[in-house]
Design a protein around this motif. Structure first.
Motif, mmCIF file in Angstrom:
data_model
loop_
_atom_site.group_PDB
_atom_site.id
_atom_site.type_symbol
_atom_site.label_atom_id
_atom_site.label_comp_id
_atom_site.label_asym_id
_atom_site.label_seq_id
_atom_site.Cartn_x
_atom_site.Cartn_y
_atom_site.Cartn_z
ATOM 1 N N TRP A 1 0.842 -1.196 0.000
ATOM 2 C CA TRP A 1 0.000 0.000 0.000
ATOM 3 C C TRP A 1 0.876 1.245 0.000
ATOM 4 C CZ3 TRP A 1 -0.074 3.678 3.949
ATOM 5 C CH2 TRP A 1 0.740 3.381 5.051
ATOM 6 N N ASN A 2 2.050 1.145 0.585
ATOM 7 C CA ASN A 2 3.025 2.234 0.609
ATOM 8 C C ASN A 2 4.109 1.873 -0.408
ATOM 9 O OD1 ASN A 2 4.988 4.101 1.136
ATOM 10 N ND2 ASN A 2 4.999 3.804 3.347
ATOM 11 N N GLU A 3 4.000 2.384 -1.613
ATOM 12 C CA GLU A 3 4.894 1.994 -2.704
ATOM 13 C C GLU A 3 6.370 2.235 -2.390
ATOM 14 O OE1 GLU A 3 3.551 3.758 -6.341
ATOM 15 O OE2 GLU A 3 1.673 2.641 -6.310
ATOM 16 N N VAL A 4 6.666 3.121 -1.462
ATOM 17 C CA VAL A 4 8.050 3.377 -1.068
ATOM 18 C C VAL A 4 8.676 2.115 -0.466
ATOM 19 C CG1 VAL A 4 9.504 4.770 0.476
ATOM 20 C CG2 VAL A 4 7.609 5.830 -0.730
ATOM 21 N N TRP A 5 7.854 1.238 0.131
ATOM 22 C CA TRP A 5 8.359 0.005 0.741
ATOM 23 C C TRP A 5 8.744 -1.046 -0.290
ATOM 24 C CZ3 TRP A 5 4.557 -1.382 5.281
ATOM 25 C CH2 TRP A 5 4.693 -0.443 6.293
#
Length: 73
Positions: free
Chosen positions: A23-27
């Motif tokens: 959900w957090n594309e940075v991850w």
């Protein structure tokens, strides 16, 4: 809401996961380490303290799962 998919491993009291989709594309493509604690029928997972970019305060993310009644010991 939190959602991710990928490999994971447990190393002592650490849960280490490698999100491939999140959900957090940075991850995506990173290594995420959380502290793990199991007590009776409960699983606790929490992050290390981090600085919130929106409030500039220190926060900890935590999740707790309870085993469903009658499902094992």
């Amino acid at each position: 809401m939190i959602a991710f998919a990928g490999r994971y491993e447990v190393d002592g009291d650490k849960l280490i996961y490698y999100p491939e989709a999140s959900w957090n594309e940075v991850w995506n493509g990173t290594t995420q380490t959380r502290l793990l604690e199991i007590s009776w029928d409960r699983l606790h997972v929490r992050s290390a303290p981090i600085l919130s970019p929106s409030t500039a305060t220190t926060i900890v993310f935590s999740l707790t799962w309870d085993r469903a009644p009658g499902r094992g010991s």
